[in-house]
Motif scaffolding. Structure first.
Motif, mmCIF file in Angstrom:
data_model
loop_
_atom_site.group_PDB
_atom_site.id
_atom_site.type_symbol
_atom_site.label_atom_id
_atom_site.label_comp_id
_atom_site.label_asym_id
_atom_site.label_seq_id
_atom_site.Cartn_x
_atom_site.Cartn_y
_atom_site.Cartn_z
ATOM 1 N N SER A 147 0.084 -1.591 4.923
ATOM 2 C CA SER A 147 -1.311 -1.314 4.603
ATOM 3 C C SER A 147 -1.999 -2.546 4.047
ATOM 4 O O SER A 147 -3.205 -2.673 4.146
ATOM 5 C CB SER A 147 -1.363 -0.159 3.625
ATOM 6 O OG SER A 147 -0.313 -0.283 2.691
ATOM 7 N N THR A 149 -2.552 -4.509 0.786
ATOM 8 C CA THR A 149 -3.582 -4.450 -0.254
ATOM 9 C C THR A 149 -4.210 -5.823 -0.389
ATOM 10 O O THR A 149 -5.287 -5.963 -0.929
ATOM 11 C CB THR A 149 -2.971 -4.027 -1.595
ATOM 12 O OG1 THR A 149 -1.840 -4.848 -1.859
ATOM 13 C CG2 THR A 149 -2.528 -2.578 -1.548
ATOM 14 N N GLY A 262 6.087 7.398 -3.547
ATOM 15 C CA GLY A 262 4.782 7.039 -4.096
ATOM 16 C C GLY A 262 4.709 7.017 -5.601
ATOM 17 O O GLY A 262 3.641 7.249 -6.162
ATOM 18 N N ASP A 388 -0.436 -0.952 -13.767
ATOM 19 C CA ASP A 388 0.054 0.419 -13.580
ATOM 20 C C ASP A 388 0.257 1.147 -14.905
ATOM 21 O O ASP A 388 -0.088 2.318 -15.048
ATOM 22 C CB ASP A 388 1.422 0.409 -12.868
ATOM 23 C CG ASP A 388 1.312 -0.037 -11.429
ATOM 24 O OD1 ASP A 388 0.184 -0.330 -10.989
ATOM 25 O OD2 ASP A 388 2.354 -0.105 -10.757
ATOM 26 N N TYR A 458 -10.082 1.820 -1.921
ATOM 27 C CA TYR A 458 -8.744 2.150 -1.412
ATOM 28 C C TYR A 458 -8.657 1.771 0.055
ATOM 29 O O TYR A 458 -9.660 1.815 0.767
ATOM 30 C CB TYR A 458 -8.459 3.653 -1.548
ATOM 31 C CG TYR A 458 -8.249 4.084 -2.977
ATOM 32 C CD1 TYR A 458 -7.036 3.853 -3.614
ATOM 33 C CD2 TYR A 458 -9.264 4.719 -3.691
ATOM 34 C CE1 TYR A 458 -6.837 4.241 -4.931
ATOM 35 C CE2 TYR A 458 -9.081 5.109 -5.011
ATOM 36 C CZ TYR A 458 -7.861 4.871 -5.625
ATOM 37 O OH TYR A 458 -7.663 5.238 -6.920
ATOM 38 N N SER A 461 -4.332 3.827 3.711
ATOM 39 C CA SER A 461 -3.136 4.532 3.255
ATOM 40 C C SER A 461 -3.292 5.061 1.838
ATOM 41 O O SER A 461 -2.348 5.593 1.269
ATOM 42 C CB SER A 461 -1.933 3.589 3.267
ATOM 43 O OG SER A 461 -1.785 3.024 4.523
ATOM 44 N N LYS A 463 -3.923 3.177 -0.775
ATOM 45 C CA LYS A 463 -3.503 2.216 -1.805
ATOM 46 C C LYS A 463 -4.714 1.489 -2.359
ATOM 47 O O LYS A 463 -5.605 1.073 -1.622
ATOM 48 C CB LYS A 463 -2.518 1.196 -1.211
ATOM 49 C CG LYS A 463 -1.117 1.713 -1.097
ATOM 50 C CD LYS A 463 -0.141 0.567 -0.831
ATOM 51 C CE LYS A 463 1.194 1.116 -0.376
ATOM 52 N NZ LYS A 463 1.994 0.087 0.289
ATOM 53 N N GLN A 465 -7.033 -1.335 -3.586
ATOM 54 C CA GLN A 465 -7.177 -2.737 -3.166
ATOM 55 C C GLN A 465 -7.739 -3.557 -4.327
ATOM 56 O O GLN A 465 -8.945 -3.774 -4.424
ATOM 57 C CB GLN A 465 -8.094 -2.820 -1.947
ATOM 58 C CG GLN A 465 -7.486 -2.142 -0.714
ATOM 59 C CD GLN A 465 -8.475 -2.016 0.421
ATOM 60 O OE1 GLN A 465 -9.525 -1.393 0.262
ATOM 61 N NE2 GLN A 465 -8.151 -2.608 1.563
#
Lengths: 483, 483
Positions: A147, A149, A262, A388, A458, A461, A463, A465
């Protein structure tokens, strides 16, 4: 190795191979239909060792077509149906395909290659079948674009050997039995879904296809059908748990558990799983490793909240000493990125380990904790900060819809974390968010600045960015700062 | 790959790895003990990549020592405790070992290499451990001498990759679950037993060791302990069935079935299995393929009496068109015979298939039937005759203890079958045996001549040595002919 589809037609011919709840195909029927479609691909001029792009939902037609591509000796280039035309064209050009097969309804205008609908394909004349007698470990079965990022997507080559080793390692970890039936609601154009198809073929196991994730429908299937396993991502798990908690309905007797990808789950979600008696195997993996390579058993979960688990039998794991990067060796590892050998070489250490780009640590029992992407890591006053961690703390803040953290240069601290937020409340203040963070995080981790957005960027997928947030700050576009 | 023992100590450290019913070792304990013994091997001067001969029963001491040899990076040369001193010396010389480790009680005088009892080994000082961090697929784990019904035994090299692929293929066929516990009463110095040890290590599964096959003891264990699987040969199966039938005792709840090697079972035995609800998976394999490569599921057994089943997922099978020889491709295939490359080359076809030396055929559903050894095949008047078939028909003759059939030259028919018998009765006549055969076999298959022996020649593995019967006839030794 024998062609897996022909092999299962021999070993498990009468067994249900795939069902969408209405239509059922045994392995013998799947083989017969896929053989026919292979002949129809021939009549389109697709003779041998071609790459064929496929744009499909989790439908029986798409499933059959994927099997036909493999059994005819071609390679599937999986396309994500959420991509824009420009993104699709990039992948079609990069993978040098001549044909893009699409499921009716997913037609996209403006594609640079010849497009053929599955309806037209299935109506084509059947010319001689040049089936692959054997599947070779080193030959590519599929190509899947990461994907990305950051930067342009890379075509990850997945060989038959990669898929085989992934399925075998999963079997050793979770067990395998002739009665297994795996529910596939995650997209088959992602490795999470395609790996279920491949396990089906390798185990001789039934795959239950579901086109879209609708929590009520999935719940009903888990209650009424003989499903043993389902792959989920965190939001699916939470929705299913809520429904189970509300309805108190028991899943079917054969149900064994959920495979979660995930990211790890939090303590309250885990406690709900335990209370509702739903075993969840948490896992860590990527397109490059053909799905999970690290897994956390349900028995270990309570004592290792936040961990991704231990490396599967066929996977070797190490944490690089200086960078704390997670590095692995596994026979499920892609042999390369399509046409970009330098990018692949850059991901392999001189002693042959694959650099995941994730930073992590092991606890004393050998459980892995993924701290974040090394690209995202913020070094502030000599301390490592992972977006995160900050985001997951703020995820419980009632007034926030969501938050994304990045690091920006700072004279004093070298870097410092700042946040982009989507707010639920007009009355939210920067001070309130500061206070919230300071009550729960080391002070150096708390963002000092909060920018307000309508939504976060996003990719297809799902995720985040982060590079777009960096671009936004660097651009002249004004961004509202929370006061 | 990681060292499997260290890996299971990480993945399944608290789980029971091996038990002899009295003493138990978890994987963590097994790893700790084997590491210690590896250090003791060092102190004997066994430093790296040595071949070490091991002469042991199915005991915990032997099990631990085998694990220590592997984890220290050496290769096990498995010796059969039933061999004569001369036979042992042949294998010790051929494999060029310097040391033979033996379990107390199995000491053999006159061996040509240094012998060390396990008691002495376990009392030796522990010097630095140079453990293998990794097991490599291509490296030899074990060497096992084929029993050689003709000629001198050959040392079959079995790599870690061979054992891994064998265990994985078996898992796909029979299923695997974290609760599995396999009872090992077949000798660990044969592939039937050693493959259980290796499955234990690869699956993280408990192995229950039993030193000798005593039907009552095994029956009791199957009733009282949580055994899920047991490997048996036909005589063990029959004894266990009889006990089960007599006692009507139920096996423990977890019991799943028996894996049978050593030839297919007859209809009456199968019916007894069904009646007693004991699923039996029949199998076909050899030392060269690291145990079973063909298997017959219990569900298929009734409709395919006499069949060995279908090739496992990782095995390819074909019947050579002219010779009807069974030929296979499998990642479990030995890379060669120790020091005898020409003998190995002679077993591989130009297109890479392994010639098993067995003759067979497939039915229309793809099930394999093994007709016999190609070396034993008798061609009489253009017809192929297999001694096995004749012997199995006469096996039901009450007056016979046993019979062995070979072909001898014949002017009229090219070859003809003759039989060696061990009689139960003094009153048995050649005419009675002729009549018995003619009532049950095509006439050309019925032996015309019957020679009487006190016993038939078997090798240490219990395989009939037909070549000795040919030698006997060719020699001047008088042999009594039945009248």
């Amino acid at each position: 190795m024998d062609n897996w589809l022909k092999k299962q037609a021999l070993l498990s011919g009468d067994k249900l191979a795939v069902t969408d709840g209405t239509n059922n195909l045994t392995f013998a029927e799947l083989n017969q239909r896929a053989t026919q479609i292979a002949g129809q691909l021939n009549s389109l001029g697709l003779l041998q060792n071609e790459r064929i792009a496929l744009l499909t939902n989790n439908t029986l037609a798409g499933y059959l077509t994927a099997m036909a591509i493999l059994t005819a000796g071609h390679t599937i280039v999986w396309l994500n149906r959420r991509l824009s035309t420009a993104e699709l064209n990039y992948q079609l050009t990069d993978s040098q395909v001549d044909f893009c097969l699409f499921e009716p309804g997913l037609e996209t205008t403006g594609l640079l290659v010849k497009t053929v609908s599955l309806t037209d394909l299935f109506a084509a004349p059947v010319t001689q079948n040049t089936l692959q007698a054997e599947f070779k470990e080193t030959e590519p079965a599929s190509i899947m674009y990461t994907s990305g990022t950051t930067g342009r997507p890379k075509g990850v080559v997945q060989t038959f050997g990669n898929h085989l080793n992934s399925a075998l390692a999963s079997a050793l970890n979770m067990g395998v039995s002739p009665a297994d039936e795996w529910l596939c609601t995650v997209p088959i154009f992602h490795i999470s879904g395609f790996s279920i198809m491949m396990r089906g073929l390798i185990y001789g196991m039934t795959v239950r296809l579901v086109e879209h994730f609708d929590a009520r429908e999935i719940h009903k299937i888990l209650v009424e059908e003989p499903i043993t396993m389902i792959s989920v991502v965190p939001y699916m798990l939470k929705k299913l748990l809520r429904l189970k908690d509300d309805t108190k309905a028991a899943y079917n007797q054969r149900f064994q558990g959920m495979l979660l990808g995930g990211g790890p789950i939090d303590r309250s979600t885990l406690e709900l799983c335990e209370q509702l008696k739903i075993p969840v195997v948490q896992s860590y993996g990527m397109t490059e490793t053909c799905s999970q390579i690290i897994a956390l058993s349900f028995a270990d979960a309570a004592n290792h909240i936040g961990s991704s688990g231990k490396p599967l039998f066929l996977t070797q794991l190490r944490i690089a000493s200086k960078t704390s990067e997670i590095q692995v060796k596994t026979p499920a590892l892609t042999p390369g990125y399509l046409g970009q050998p330098a990018k692949y070489t850059a991901k392999i250490t001189p002693d042959g380990w694959f650099k995941t780009g994730d930073v992590g640590h092991l606890d004393e029992d050998g459980f892995l904790y993924v701290d974040g992407r090394s690209d995202d890591m913020i070094i502030s006053g000599g301390e490592n900060i992972f977006p995160d961690e900050i985001e997951s703390v703020y995820a419980d803040c009632d007034q926030l819809e969501e938050m994304a953290v990045i690091g920006i240069d700072d004279e004093l601290w070298e870097q410092k974390p700042i946040a982009f937020i989507v707010s639920k409340s007009n009355e939210l203040s920067a001070q309130a968010l500061l206070d919230y963070g300071r009550a729960r995080l080391a002070h150096y981790k708390v963002p000092r600045t909060f920018y307000v957005l309508d939504h976060l960027p996003y990719n297809a997928s799902g995720k985040l960015q982060r590079y777009k947030l960096h671009e936004l700050l660097a651009s002249k576009t004004p961004v509202q700062q929370l006061k």
